[in-house]
Design a protein around this motif. Structure first.
Motif, mmCIF file in Angstrom:
data_model
loop_
_atom_site.group_PDB
_atom_site.id
_atom_site.type_symbol
_atom_site.label_atom_id
_atom_site.label_comp_id
_atom_site.label_asym_id
_atom_site.label_seq_id
_atom_site.Cartn_x
_atom_site.Cartn_y
_atom_site.Cartn_z
ATOM 1 N N ALA A 127 41.625 -8.554 58.190
ATOM 2 C CA ALA A 127 41.291 -7.398 59.027
ATOM 3 C C ALA A 127 42.022 -7.474 60.362
ATOM 4 C CB ALA A 127 39.785 -7.316 59.234
ATOM 5 N N ALA A 128 43.205 -6.921 60.386
ATOM 6 C CA ALA A 128 44.016 -6.757 61.590
ATOM 7 C C ALA A 128 44.673 -5.382 61.464
ATOM 8 C CB ALA A 128 45.059 -7.865 61.697
ATOM 9 N N PRO A 129 45.058 -4.759 62.573
ATOM 10 C CA PRO A 129 45.587 -3.392 62.505
ATOM 11 C C PRO A 129 46.669 -3.128 61.458
ATOM 12 C CG PRO A 129 45.136 -3.953 64.774
ATOM 13 C CD PRO A 129 44.904 -5.216 63.962
ATOM 14 N N PRO A 130 47.599 -4.060 61.162
ATOM 15 C CA PRO A 130 48.599 -3.756 60.130
ATOM 16 C C PRO A 130 48.019 -3.498 58.733
ATOM 17 C CG PRO A 130 49.370 -5.543 61.515
ATOM 18 C CD PRO A 130 47.930 -5.305 61.881
ATOM 19 N N VAL A 131 46.760 -3.845 58.497
ATOM 20 C CA VAL A 131 46.168 -3.570 57.178
ATOM 21 C C VAL A 131 46.146 -2.066 56.895
ATOM 22 C CG1 VAL A 131 43.701 -3.413 57.782
ATOM 23 C CG2 VAL A 131 44.375 -4.363 55.569
ATOM 24 N N PHE A 132 46.144 -1.249 57.940
ATOM 25 C CA PHE A 132 46.149 0.199 57.744
ATOM 26 C C PHE A 132 47.481 0.700 57.184
ATOM 27 C CE2 PHE A 132 42.809 -0.345 61.008
ATOM 28 C CZ PHE A 132 41.750 0.196 60.295
ATOM 29 N N GLU A 133 48.498 -0.151 57.167
ATOM 30 C CA GLU A 133 49.816 0.206 56.630
ATOM 31 C C GLU A 133 50.016 -0.308 55.205
ATOM 32 O OE1 GLU A 133 52.261 -1.751 59.544
ATOM 33 O OE2 GLU A 133 51.567 -0.434 61.153
ATOM 34 N N VAL A 134 48.964 -0.806 54.586
ATOM 35 C CA VAL A 134 49.107 -1.525 53.319
ATOM 36 C C VAL A 134 49.660 -0.644 52.193
ATOM 37 C CG1 VAL A 134 46.736 -1.259 52.448
ATOM 38 C CG2 VAL A 134 48.066 -3.298 51.862
ATOM 39 N N TRP A 182 58.394 -5.278 42.293
ATOM 40 C CA TRP A 182 57.205 -6.118 42.173
ATOM 41 C C TRP A 182 56.018 -5.349 41.623
ATOM 42 C CZ3 TRP A 182 57.411 -11.216 42.728
ATOM 43 C CH2 TRP A 182 58.477 -11.767 43.433
ATOM 44 N N ASP A 183 55.260 -6.019 40.787
ATOM 45 C CA ASP A 183 53.933 -5.573 40.367
ATOM 46 C C ASP A 183 52.986 -6.154 41.418
ATOM 47 O OD1 ASP A 183 51.694 -4.700 38.931
ATOM 48 O OD2 ASP A 183 51.695 -6.455 37.627
ATOM 49 N N VAL A 184 52.258 -5.312 42.133
ATOM 50 C CA VAL A 184 51.468 -5.743 43.284
ATOM 51 C C VAL A 184 49.985 -5.766 42.945
ATOM 52 C CG1 VAL A 184 50.908 -5.299 45.710
ATOM 53 C CG2 VAL A 184 53.183 -4.684 44.818
ATOM 54 N N CYS A 185 49.339 -6.890 43.239
ATOM 55 C CA CYS A 185 47.890 -7.025 43.151
ATOM 56 C C CYS A 185 47.389 -7.218 44.575
ATOM 57 C CB CYS A 185 47.510 -8.220 42.285
ATOM 58 S SG CYS A 185 48.064 -8.068 40.569
ATOM 59 N N LEU A 186 46.474 -6.361 45.013
ATOM 60 C CA LEU A 186 46.017 -6.350 46.397
ATOM 61 C C LEU A 186 44.654 -7.017 46.533
ATOM 62 C CD1 LEU A 186 46.395 -5.423 49.345
ATOM 63 C CD2 LEU A 186 45.384 -3.223 48.662
ATOM 64 N N GLY A 187 44.599 -8.040 47.403
ATOM 65 C CA GLY A 187 43.358 -8.726 47.719
ATOM 66 C C GLY A 187 43.092 -8.647 49.214
ATOM 67 N N LEU A 188 41.831 -8.491 49.569
ATOM 68 C CA LEU A 188 41.453 -8.291 50.962
ATOM 69 C C LEU A 188 40.313 -9.215 51.362
ATOM 70 C CD1 LEU A 188 41.262 -4.394 50.748
ATOM 71 C CD2 LEU A 188 43.171 -5.718 51.698
ATOM 72 N N PRO A 196 47.321 -10.280 36.523
ATOM 73 C CA PRO A 196 48.257 -11.241 35.938
ATOM 74 C C PRO A 196 48.523 -12.375 36.931
ATOM 75 C CG PRO A 196 49.413 -9.248 36.636
ATOM 76 C CD PRO A 196 47.949 -8.995 36.834
ATOM 77 N N ALA A 197 49.043 -13.485 36.453
ATOM 78 C CA ALA A 197 49.375 -14.613 37.330
ATOM 79 C C ALA A 197 50.499 -14.214 38.280
ATOM 80 C CB ALA A 197 49.795 -15.815 36.489
ATOM 81 N N PRO A 198 50.446 -14.723 39.526
ATOM 82 C CA PRO A 198 51.485 -14.352 40.489
ATOM 83 C C PRO A 198 52.711 -15.247 40.402
ATOM 84 C CG PRO A 198 49.909 -15.769 41.574
ATOM 85 C CD PRO A 198 49.415 -15.572 40.145
ATOM 86 N N GLU A 199 53.830 -14.670 40.785
ATOM 87 C CA GLU A 199 55.041 -15.455 40.991
ATOM 88 C C GLU A 199 55.090 -15.939 42.445
ATOM 89 O OE1 GLU A 199 59.861 -15.047 40.425
ATOM 90 O OE2 GLU A 199 58.544 -13.643 39.410
ATOM 91 N N VAL A 200 54.457 -15.160 43.343
ATOM 92 C CA VAL A 200 54.454 -15.463 44.774
ATOM 93 C C VAL A 200 53.251 -14.760 45.397
ATOM 94 C CG1 VAL A 200 55.980 -13.520 45.339
ATOM 95 C CG2 VAL A 200 55.904 -15.495 46.874
ATOM 96 N N ILE A 201 52.796 -15.299 46.531
ATOM 97 C CA ILE A 201 51.710 -14.680 47.294
ATOM 98 C C ILE A 201 52.232 -14.368 48.688
ATOM 99 C CG2 ILE A 201 49.442 -15.051 48.378
ATOM 100 C CD1 ILE A 201 48.752 -16.873 45.978
ATOM 101 N N LEU A 202 51.945 -13.155 49.158
ATOM 102 C CA LEU A 202 52.212 -12.761 50.537
ATOM 103 C C LEU A 202 50.869 -12.548 51.212
ATOM 104 C CD1 LEU A 202 53.850 -11.831 52.979
ATOM 105 C CD2 LEU A 202 53.990 -9.548 51.904
ATOM 106 N N PHE A 203 50.583 -13.330 52.237
ATOM 107 C CA PHE A 203 49.330 -13.201 52.984
ATOM 108 C C PHE A 203 49.686 -12.657 54.363
ATOM 109 C CE2 PHE A 203 44.979 -15.443 52.703
ATOM 110 C CZ PHE A 203 44.356 -14.417 53.410
ATOM 111 N N ALA A 204 49.529 -11.342 54.524
ATOM 112 C CA ALA A 204 49.875 -10.686 55.776
ATOM 113 C C ALA A 204 49.148 -9.347 55.855
ATOM 114 C CB ALA A 204 51.383 -10.474 55.860
ATOM 115 N N PRO A 205 48.603 -8.985 56.953
ATOM 116 C CA PRO A 205 48.415 -9.805 58.134
ATOM 117 C C PRO A 205 47.339 -10.861 57.883
ATOM 118 C CG PRO A 205 47.227 -7.744 58.405
ATOM 119 C CD PRO A 205 47.983 -7.645 57.103
ATOM 120 N N VAL A 206 47.533 -12.029 58.473
ATOM 121 C CA VAL A 206 46.536 -13.093 58.367
ATOM 122 C C VAL A 206 46.046 -13.401 59.786
ATOM 123 C CG1 VAL A 206 48.276 -14.936 58.239
ATOM 124 C CG2 VAL A 206 45.992 -15.351 57.384
#
Length: 181
Positions: free
Chosen positions: A12-19, A31-37, A74-84
């Motif tokens: 929960a930081a302001p850039p989350v509104f740009e997700v 990329w096939d994107v799976c979104l976690g919050l 599905p299993a990920p190839e990579v994780i992007l955690f942003a904004p953190v």
């Protein structure tokens, strides 16, 4: 059909509104994107969760599944955690996994899944001694943390947004670099 899966985790930081735009940018890159919050991030964008699930083609997750329930992604190839956020960086580095996305990211370290993280914290928070220790712990665990200088997010003064905005492009480029594309 894309064959590369990225987990995009947001605090929960302001850039989350740009997700939504970030999801679309990742999809444009194949990329096939799976979104976690985090729970707080899910509450901030609650009105958008249904549309984001449609956009990604996967349920948006913010809580752990119950024992025995199948994985929904599905299993990920990579994780992007942003904004953190400050809280999430410290929880993750300390192994405090009450939040679903923190637990998955912590486990991903042990599984050897590449992780890119870009904090979104103000300059007052980064003065707390635990923050730099946590960044170092994550970097030692092979997490690519984009923080400071030209390498990522530069903290702003409390209550201000950086005039150039959150550097999503750096994060997306780092995802590609993490998997060698």
């Amino acid at each position: 059909m894309t064959s590369r899966t990225v987990y995009l985790f947001c605090s929960a930081a302001p850039p989350v509104f740009e997700v939504a735009a970030v999801v679309e940018s990742l999809q444009e890159r194949g990329w096939d994107v799976c979104l976690g919050l985090t729970p707080a991030a899910a509450s901030w964008i609650e009105e958008s969760l249904s549309g984001l699930a449609t956009l990604t083609g996967h349920p948006v997750l913010s809580r752990y599944k119950r024992p025995g329930e199948p994985d929904e992604w599905p299993a990920p190839e990579v994780i992007l955690f942003a904004p953190v956020t400050f809280d999430t960086v410290n929880s993750w580095a300390l192994g405090l996994t009450s939040a679903f996305v923190v637990g998955v990211a912590a486990e991903a370290i042990g599984k050897g899944i590449p992780i890119v993280a870009m904090p979104c914290v103000n300059a007052a928070y980064v003065q707390h001694p635990q923050f730099e220790r946590s960044i170092e712990v994550l970097r030692t665990a092979q997490v690519r943390v984009l923080h400071g200088g030209d390498a990522g997010f530069v903290p702003n003064r409390p209550g201000e947004q950086p005039p150039e905005g959150y550097p999503w492009r750096l994060a997306l480029d780092a995802v590609e670099a993490a998997v060698g594309t």
